[in-house]
Write a protein that holds these residues in place. Structure first.
Motif, PDB file in Angstrom:
ATOM      1  N   LYS A  31     -32.731  10.795   6.534  1.00 42.87           N
ATOM      2  CA  LYS A  31     -33.558   9.482   5.838  1.00 42.87           C
ATOM      3  C   LYS A  31     -34.934   9.888   5.724  1.00 42.87           C
ATOM      4  O   LYS A  31     -35.823   9.476   4.986  1.00 42.87           O
ATOM      5  CB  LYS A  31     -33.296   8.038   6.363  1.00 42.87           C
ATOM      6  N   HIS A  32     -35.625  10.579   7.117  1.00 40.51           N
ATOM      7  CA  HIS A  32     -36.925  10.865   7.289  1.00 40.51           C
ATOM      8  C   HIS A  32     -37.146  12.285   7.595  1.00 40.51           C
ATOM      9  O   HIS A  32     -36.909  12.917   8.601  1.00 40.51           O
ATOM     10  CB  HIS A  32     -37.313   9.944   8.357  1.00 40.51           C
ATOM     11  N   PRO A  33     -37.479  13.093   6.677  1.00 42.20           N
ATOM     12  CA  PRO A  33     -37.551  14.519   6.755  1.00 42.20           C
ATOM     13  C   PRO A  33     -38.363  15.216   7.833  1.00 42.20           C
ATOM     14  O   PRO A  33     -38.274  16.060   8.405  1.00 42.20           O
ATOM     15  CB  PRO A  33     -37.845  15.149   5.259  1.00 42.20           C
ATOM     16  N   ASN A  34     -39.528  14.219   8.104  1.00 42.08           N
ATOM     17  CA  ASN A  34     -40.646  14.740   8.723  1.00 42.08           C
ATOM     18  C   ASN A  34     -40.600  14.131  10.285  1.00 42.08           C
ATOM     19  O   ASN A  34     -41.359  13.025  10.489  1.00 42.08           O
ATOM     20  CB  ASN A  34     -41.989  14.620   8.280  1.00 42.08           C
ATOM     21  N   ILE A  35     -39.843  14.525  11.280  1.00 43.41           N
ATOM     22  CA  ILE A  35     -39.625  13.746  12.494  1.00 43.41           C
ATOM     23  C   ILE A  35     -40.019  14.563  13.652  1.00 43.41           C
ATOM     24  O   ILE A  35     -40.371  15.843  13.542  1.00 43.41           O
ATOM     25  CB  ILE A  35     -38.056  13.373  12.480  1.00 43.41           C
ATOM     26  N   GLY A  72     -46.849   8.824  15.898  1.00 45.64           N
ATOM     27  CA  GLY A  72     -46.614   7.889  14.785  1.00 45.64           C
ATOM     28  C   GLY A  72     -47.782   7.476  13.927  1.00 45.64           C
ATOM     29  O   GLY A  72     -47.789   7.029  12.632  1.00 45.64           O
ATOM     30  N   GLY A  73     -49.065   7.306  14.544  1.00 44.28           N
ATOM     31  CA  GLY A  73     -50.154   7.477  13.765  1.00 44.28           C
ATOM     32  C   GLY A  73     -50.583   8.359  12.785  1.00 44.28           C
ATOM     33  O   GLY A  73     -51.320   8.121  12.005  1.00 44.28           O
ATOM     34  N   ASP A  74     -50.202   9.661  13.155  1.00 44.14           N
ATOM     35  CA  ASP A  74     -50.447  10.517  12.280  1.00 44.14           C
ATOM     36  C   ASP A  74     -49.291  10.940  11.261  1.00 44.14           C
ATOM     37  O   ASP A  74     -49.589  11.850  10.218  1.00 44.14           O
ATOM     38  CB  ASP A  74     -50.298  11.993  12.882  1.00 44.14           C
ATOM     39  N   GLY A  75     -48.574   9.929  11.034  1.00 45.78           N
ATOM     40  CA  GLY A  75     -47.517   9.717   9.848  1.00 45.78           C
ATOM     41  C   GLY A  75     -46.141  10.522  10.200  1.00 45.78           C
ATOM     42  O   GLY A  75     -45.317  10.466   9.274  1.00 45.78           O
ATOM     43  N   LEU A  76     -46.010  10.936  11.243  1.00 51.35           N
ATOM     44  CA  LEU A  76     -44.583  11.369  11.465  1.00 51.35           C
ATOM     45  C   LEU A  76     -43.659  10.206  11.747  1.00 51.35           C
ATOM     46  O   LEU A  76     -43.995   9.184  12.404  1.00 51.35           O
ATOM     47  CB  LEU A  76     -44.742  12.341  12.837  1.00 51.35           C
ATOM     48  N   THR A  77     -42.352  10.446  11.624  1.00 55.95           N
ATOM     49  CA  THR A  77     -41.241   9.411  12.058  1.00 55.95           C
ATOM     50  C   THR A  77     -40.955  10.078  13.441  1.00 55.95           C
ATOM     51  O   THR A  77     -40.419  11.069  13.818  1.00 55.95           O
ATOM     52  CB  THR A  77     -40.042   9.671  10.999  1.00 55.95           C
ATOM     53  N   VAL A  78     -41.036   9.111  14.531  1.00 55.76           N
ATOM     54  CA  VAL A  78     -40.805   9.252  15.801  1.00 55.76           C
ATOM     55  C   VAL A  78     -39.357   8.758  16.436  1.00 55.76           C
ATOM     56  O   VAL A  78     -39.064   7.353  16.019  1.00 55.76           O
ATOM     57  CB  VAL A  78     -41.802   8.413  16.736  1.00 55.76           C
TER      58      VAL A  78
END
Length: 429
Positions: A295-299, A213-219
């Motif tokens: 909704k969030h492509p980078n998960i 999450g801190g690196d910008g990914l959707t968890v």
């Protein structure tokens, strides 16, 4: 809507009679045909292919023998090639035949389900979603070849993006040494984290979830064992470096209240979604991940833990059910282009050995876990078994399988009062 097309089936068979080499390119099997006679004809065509015999009318009729009357007679077979003089649309006709077949099998399955409706509505929902996934998987499996140039161009684009963004080639873990062994958690991979109870699996997962999450990914975080409030207690304690018991009991010092506030603010900025409903079926999990992916492509997906997932239907044995679940998790990683990290329990067999370090055979109800997983990492604490050990608060991350890299052991410090894992060289920072 029609669930079959006699004309299209005739076009496929007629094309093969006109151009026998097409039998070597076909994606169809006899069951794809609706017409009984067409199934018989195509079955004989495939048998001729196996024996490398040319597919032509005289040989086909001879092979059919007395059953030639069942398919419409010699005149009908001869008419197939005469009615469809063009083979240019063979692939299109094939596709239509297969799509009609998928519609029929879907409707048949729905009727069977209707005749044997489960008493539990959740089981019914799981059965319907399972059916949807089976048909969807068959549709998606029609990709076929792609020229290497296309793949190479994609590779260049990915490399340029990594260079520009300074990003790792996958989702980073909380361990620098662990990343060097695994190469990070890549997209489309299933990664298993396994350990005995109370070693620290859930804390390790939560640390990695907040790292992502801190690196910008959707968890996407599925907790089938603990409710959301307990997860939040542990995540806040780890982020704020606060004693976990003090957070749980709301007995914080003034300094801890400050760190509590800072921890909450940091977590609130992360794109983390928690699902803490127990008894989730694998079909429900796949559906939820697909919805989030839109909704969030980078998960990235975390699951605690694999053996608590329900298969959604009846299985001959628990091992087969777990195998079905692990295979489904791997498919989920592929179809959503994301890493999936699932915790897993180990059997008590570990306790019977002198060396308690886990091995592959210790995976509880292993099924196909070992086969499906891209990486398998065991967590081991020597002080869990040996109070006199020199490795106090040291956790070993034993990478026992790594499909795309090396195996080995990375050591980290387990700051248990916080539920925090840090690299050995940063433990005093």
């Amino acid at each position: 809507m029609s669930f079959y097309s006699i004309e299209t089936e005739q076009a496929v068979l007629g094309s093969v009679l006109l151009e026998p080499e097409l039998i070597y390119e076909t994606i169809l099997t006899p069951e794809h045909f609706y017409h009984d006679g067409h199934r018989l004809i195509f079955d004989q065509m495939l048998q001729m292919r196996e024996k490398q015999e040319p597919v032509e009318i005289v040989s086909l009729v001879a092979r059919l023998g007395p059953t030639v009357a069942d398919v419409g007679g010699v005149q009908y077979i001869s008419s197939l090639s005469g009615s469809f003089p063009s083979v240019q649309q063979f692939a299109t006709h094939e596709q239509i035949v297969k799509e009609k077949y998928l519609m029929r099998t879907g409707m048949t399955a729905i009727k069977e389900l209707y005749n044997e409706l489960p008493d539990n509505p959740r089981e019914l929902a799981a059965e319907l979603m399972s059916l949807s996934e089976v048909i969807g998987d068959q549709v998606r499996a029609e990709g076929g070849f792609r020229h290497i140039k296309d793949g190479l161009m994609d590779h260049v684009d990915q490399l340029e993006r990594k260079k520009e963004n300074g990003m790792e080639s996958g989702a980073r873990t909380v361990g620098t040494a662990l990343d060097k062994i695994t190469g990070c958690w890549k997209k489309q991979t299933l990664n298993i984290i396994a350990a005995r109870p109370s070693v620290g699996k859930t804390a390790f997962m939560l640390n990695n979830a907040t790292k992502a999450g801190g690196d910008g990914l959707t968890v996407a975080l599925f907790s089938l064992e603990q409710p959301e409030v307990q997860l939040l207690d542990r995540m806040i304690a780890a982020e704020g470096r606060i004693d976990g018991i003090n957070v749980r009991d709301a007995k914080l010092t003034d300094d801890e209240w400050t760190r509590y506030t800072m921890g909450i603010a940091k977590l609130a900025d992360m794109d983390i979604y928690i699902d803490d409903k127990p008894g989730r079926t694998i079909q429900e999990i796949r559906a939820a991940v697909r919805k989030l992916k839109k909704k969030h492509p980078n998960i990235i997906v975390f699951i605690d833990y694999l053996q608590l997932i329900h298969g959604g239907k009846k299985f001959p044995s628990r091992n087969e059910e777990v195998g079905y679940i692990s295979s489904s998790l791997k498919q989920m990683a592929r179809e959503n282009d994301c890493p999936v990290i699932a915790l897993a329990q180990l059997s008590r067999g570990v306790e019977q050995r002198q060396d308690k370090r886990p091995m592959m055979s210790d995976l509880r109800e292993s099924g196909n876990i070992e086969q499906d997983a891209d990486t398998i990492t065991f967590l081991y604490r020597d002080d869990y078994y040996n109070q006199e050990t020199e490795k106090k608060n040291i956790i070993e991350c034993i990478v026992a399988k790594n499909r795309n890299g090396s195996v080995g052991t990375a050591e980290m410090v387990n700051m248990r009062q916080y539920g925090k894992f840090v690299d050995l060289e940063t433990r005093y920072a």
